[in-house]
Scaffold this motif. Structure first.
Motif, PDB file in Angstrom:
ATOM      1  N   THR A   1       0.815  -1.203   0.000  1.00  0.00           N
ATOM      2  CA  THR A   1       0.000   0.000   0.000  1.00  0.00           C
ATOM      3  C   THR A   1       0.853   1.260   0.000  1.00  0.00           C
ATOM      4  OG1 THR A   1      -1.672  -1.230   1.262  1.00  0.00           O
ATOM      5  CG2 THR A   1      -1.935   1.151   1.129  1.00  0.00           C
ATOM      6  N   GLU A   2       1.915   1.253   0.798  1.00  0.00           N
ATOM      7  CA  GLU A   2       2.788   2.431   0.846  1.00  0.00           C
ATOM      8  C   GLU A   2       3.410   2.704  -0.515  1.00  0.00           C
ATOM      9  OE1 GLU A   2       6.995   3.754   2.943  1.00  0.00           O
ATOM     10  OE2 GLU A   2       5.536   2.636   4.163  1.00  0.00           O
ATOM     11  N   ALA A   3       3.866   1.645  -1.192  1.00  0.00           N
ATOM     12  CA  ALA A   3       4.477   1.827  -2.506  1.00  0.00           C
ATOM     13  C   ALA A   3       3.438   2.173  -3.565  1.00  0.00           C
ATOM     14  CB  ALA A   3       5.233   0.558  -2.906  1.00  0.00           C
ATOM     15  N   LEU A   4       2.251   1.563  -3.461  1.00  0.00           N
ATOM     16  CA  LEU A   4       1.182   1.846  -4.412  1.00  0.00           C
ATOM     17  C   LEU A   4       0.801   3.320  -4.384  1.00  0.00           C
ATOM     18  CD1 LEU A   4      -0.974   0.566  -6.369  1.00  0.00           C
ATOM     19  CD2 LEU A   4      -2.479   0.470  -4.368  1.00  0.00           C
ATOM     20  N   ALA A   5       0.891   3.935  -3.217  1.00  0.00           N
ATOM     21  CA  ALA A   5       0.514   5.342  -3.084  1.00  0.00           C
ATOM     22  C   ALA A   5       1.286   6.227  -4.060  1.00  0.00           C
ATOM     23  CB  ALA A   5       0.738   5.810  -1.647  1.00  0.00           C
ATOM     24  N   TYR A   6       2.570   5.903  -4.287  1.00  0.00           N
ATOM     25  CA  TYR A   6       3.345   6.676  -5.257  1.00  0.00           C
ATOM     26  C   TYR A   6       2.703   6.604  -6.639  1.00  0.00           C
ATOM     27  CZ  TYR A   6       7.281   6.369  -1.910  1.00  0.00           C
ATOM     28  OH  TYR A   6       8.088   6.431  -0.804  1.00  0.00           O
ATOM     29  N   GLU A   7       2.320   5.385  -7.029  1.00  0.00           N
ATOM     30  CA  GLU A   7       1.829   5.140  -8.385  1.00  0.00           C
ATOM     31  C   GLU A   7       0.505   5.844  -8.665  1.00  0.00           C
ATOM     32  OE1 GLU A   7       1.553   0.904  -8.900  1.00  0.00           O
ATOM     33  OE2 GLU A   7       3.470   0.546  -7.887  1.00  0.00           O
ATOM     34  N   LEU A   8      -0.278   6.106  -7.621  1.00  0.00           N
ATOM     35  CA  LEU A   8      -1.626   6.632  -7.823  1.00  0.00           C
ATOM     36  C   LEU A   8      -1.702   8.151  -7.723  1.00  0.00           C
ATOM     37  CD1 LEU A   8      -3.675   3.934  -5.875  1.00  0.00           C
ATOM     38  CD2 LEU A   8      -3.032   3.993  -8.292  1.00  0.00           C
ATOM     39  N   ILE A   9      -0.657   8.789  -7.207  1.00  0.00           N
ATOM     40  CA  ILE A   9      -0.653  10.250  -7.077  1.00  0.00           C
ATOM     41  C   ILE A   9      -0.913  10.947  -8.412  1.00  0.00           C
ATOM     42  CG2 ILE A   9       0.860  12.227  -6.638  1.00  0.00           C
ATOM     43  CD1 ILE A   9       2.019  10.643  -4.272  1.00  0.00           C
ATOM     44  N   PRO A  10      -0.319  10.507  -9.536  1.00  0.00           N
ATOM     45  CA  PRO A  10      -0.551  11.222 -10.799  1.00  0.00           C
ATOM     46  C   PRO A  10      -2.010  11.247 -11.248  1.00  0.00           C
ATOM     47  CG  PRO A  10       1.360   9.778 -10.991  1.00  0.00           C
ATOM     48  CD  PRO A  10       0.677   9.428  -9.700  1.00  0.00           C
TER      49      PRO A  10
ATOM     50  N   ASP B   1      -2.418  14.418   2.474  1.00  0.00           N
ATOM     51  CA  ASP B   1      -1.633  13.294   1.963  1.00  0.00           C
ATOM     52  C   ASP B   1      -1.227  12.318   3.062  1.00  0.00           C
ATOM     53  OD1 ASP B   1      -1.693  14.202  -0.669  1.00  0.00           O
ATOM     54  OD2 ASP B   1       0.002  15.553  -0.337  1.00  0.00           O
ATOM     55  N   GLN B   2      -1.845  12.431   4.234  1.00  0.00           N
ATOM     56  CA  GLN B   2      -1.522  11.487   5.317  1.00  0.00           C
ATOM     57  C   GLN B   2      -1.755  10.063   4.849  1.00  0.00           C
ATOM     58  OE1 GLN B   2      -3.263  12.369   9.146  1.00  0.00           O
ATOM     59  NE2 GLN B   2      -3.017  10.276   9.880  1.00  0.00           N
ATOM     60  N   LEU B   3      -0.791   9.181   5.134  1.00  0.00           N
ATOM     61  CA  LEU B   3      -0.868   7.793   4.678  1.00  0.00           C
ATOM     62  C   LEU B   3      -1.422   6.863   5.750  1.00  0.00           C
ATOM     63  CD1 LEU B   3      -0.198   5.555   2.584  1.00  0.00           C
ATOM     64  CD2 LEU B   3       2.089   5.431   3.632  1.00  0.00           C
TER      65      LEU B   3
ATOM     66  N   GLY C   1      -4.675  11.577  -9.101  1.00  0.00           N
ATOM     67  CA  GLY C   1      -5.532  12.199  -8.105  1.00  0.00           C
ATOM     68  C   GLY C   1      -6.156  11.209  -7.144  1.00  0.00           C
ATOM     69  N   ILE C   2      -5.566  10.032  -7.023  1.00  0.00           N
ATOM     70  CA  ILE C   2      -6.100   8.984  -6.150  1.00  0.00           C
ATOM     71  C   ILE C   2      -5.327   8.994  -4.836  1.00  0.00           C
ATOM     72  CG2 ILE C   2      -6.533   6.506  -5.891  1.00  0.00           C
ATOM     73  CD1 ILE C   2      -6.462   6.348  -8.996  1.00  0.00           C
ATOM     74  N   ARG C   3      -6.045   9.157  -3.727  1.00  0.00           N
ATOM     75  CA  ARG C   3      -5.413   9.147  -2.411  1.00  0.00           C
ATOM     76  C   ARG C   3      -5.374   7.721  -1.859  1.00  0.00           C
ATOM     77  NH1 ARG C   3      -4.675  14.296  -0.782  1.00  0.00           N
ATOM     78  NH2 ARG C   3      -6.022  15.894  -1.693  1.00  0.00           N
ATOM     79  N   THR C   4      -4.343   7.435  -1.092  1.00  0.00           N
ATOM     80  CA  THR C   4      -4.150   6.091  -0.536  1.00  0.00           C
ATOM     81  C   THR C   4      -3.987   6.196   0.967  1.00  0.00           C
ATOM     82  OG1 THR C   4      -3.026   5.445  -2.586  1.00  0.00           O
ATOM     83  CG2 THR C   4      -2.803   3.965  -0.703  1.00  0.00           C
ATOM     84  N   LYS C   5      -4.741   5.371   1.712  1.00  0.00           N
ATOM     85  CA  LYS C   5      -4.750   5.425   3.168  1.00  0.00           C
ATOM     86  C   LYS C   5      -4.558   4.032   3.756  1.00  0.00           C
ATOM     87  CE  LYS C   5      -6.176   9.791   2.845  1.00  0.00           C
ATOM     88  NZ  LYS C   5      -5.371  10.966   3.302  1.00  0.00           N
ATOM     89  N   ILE C   6      -3.854   3.971   4.872  1.00  0.00           N
ATOM     90  CA  ILE C   6      -3.671   2.725   5.620  1.00  0.00           C
ATOM     91  C   ILE C   6      -4.271   2.910   7.007  1.00  0.00           C
ATOM     92  CG2 ILE C   6      -2.001   1.138   6.656  1.00  0.00           C
ATOM     93  CD1 ILE C   6      -0.030   1.907   4.442  1.00  0.00           C
ATOM     94  N   ILE C   7      -5.171   2.010   7.403  1.00  0.00           N
ATOM     95  CA  ILE C   7      -5.747   2.024   8.746  1.00  0.00           C
ATOM     96  C   ILE C   7      -5.123   0.888   9.542  1.00  0.00           C
ATOM     97  CG2 ILE C   7      -7.856   2.024  10.117  1.00  0.00           C
ATOM     98  CD1 ILE C   7      -7.747   4.273   8.072  1.00  0.00           C
TER      99      ILE C   7
END
Length: 278
Positions: free
Chosen positions: A156-165, A233-235, A167-173
């Motif tokens: 998930t942490e690495a995927l977050a980089y890929e989705l920034i272009p 952008d909090q992960l 406009g997709i936000r990525t969160k980990i609970i």
């Protein structure tokens, strides 16, 4: 109205999240393996209860299409469905290892592989993956569970980089211990290697001793919803007092100090040390 798809919605954190998002004015695609057993959620016009098994990709596509047909778009996904196997690694079967990774790691990947094209097309969306305190720190007799949750954290942490272009936000609970049926439904490793028996008993007894900071599903659901509407952008989002304690120990100490703390708290008998109570 925004729409969220939530996996593992039949009980626990998933069900509480369905109710939280619905109360906050969202449409909810509440997915579960056996929707025919659900009657209460079906009563809401803003909740679509539909079948989805993360281990059966064809059901994922069907659920997404049903949600799009009813609500028009999907704005967020909560990958909540998960499983647990407790016990020492040597006593686990290969089938347990494979099944656990299929559900906890490959399952969320299947969901995202099916849903991300929609998010990319609309140039927005929020991915919320439910990992665990056990995705950052470890406990005795949970090695397989930790392996899957650490994997999901890293993915998930690495995927977050890929989705920034896009406009997709990525969160980990990262929930701590929660008052759900999750633990009761967990499998145990069936091997009968007697050399581990004392260790398992000690680890479990200390787990029970310190398992006094349990959160409610509703408290975790509140954190999930807060992440969904957080436009920063909090992960990572820590959820629960025990999660704050243990992850805090990891964050506020050198790594070896954290490892020493956890060992002295949960297996002091093997270290000839006084148990750590706080």
């Amino acid at each position: 109205m925004k729409t969220v798809l939530i996996t593992g919605s039949s009980s626990g954190i998933g069900r509480a999240s369905v109710l939280k998002f619905s109360r906050e004015g969202w449409n909810v695609i509440a997915t579960m393996r056996s929707p025919e057993k659900e009657f209460e959620l079906q009563k809401s016009a803003h909740i679509l209860v539909t079948a989805l098994d993360v281990n059966k990709p064809e059901t994922i596509d069907t659920a997404i299409q049903a949600g799009l047909k009813k609500f028009g778009s999907i704005d967020a996904v909560v990958n909540n469905a998960g499983a647990a196997v407790f016990g020492v690694f040597e006593n686990a079967t290969q089938e347990q290892v494979t099944n656990l990774f299929n559900t906890n790691v490959f399952g969320p990947m299947h969901v995202l592989r099916a849903l991300l094209p929609h998010f990319r097309k609309q140039r927005s969306g929020t991915v919320i993956n439910i990992t665990s305190t056990g995705g950052r720190i470890t406990f005795p007799t949970c090695s397989l569970y930790h392996a899957t949750k650490f994997a999901l954290e890293g993915f998930t942490e690495a995927l977050a980089y890929e989705l920034i272009p896009f406009g997709i936000r990525t969160k980990i609970i990262e929930p701590g211990s929660t008052d759900t049926k999750f633990i009761g439904a967990a499998e145990g490793t069936p091997g009968d290697n007697k050399e581990y028996e004392e260790f398992i008993n000690i680890g479990l007894q200390n787990w029970i001793k310190y398992d006094t900071m349990t959160s409610t599903p509703e408290e975790i659901a509140a954190t999930i919803f807060a992440a969904a509407i957080d436009n920063t952008d909090q992960l990572r989002y820590i959820a629960g007092k025990d999660a704050e304690l243990y992850i805090g120990k990891l964050q506020n100490n050198e790594n070896q100090n954290y490892v020493d703390y956890m060992r002295a708290r949960f297996i002091p008998e093997y270290l000839n040390k006084t148990p750590i109570e706080s």
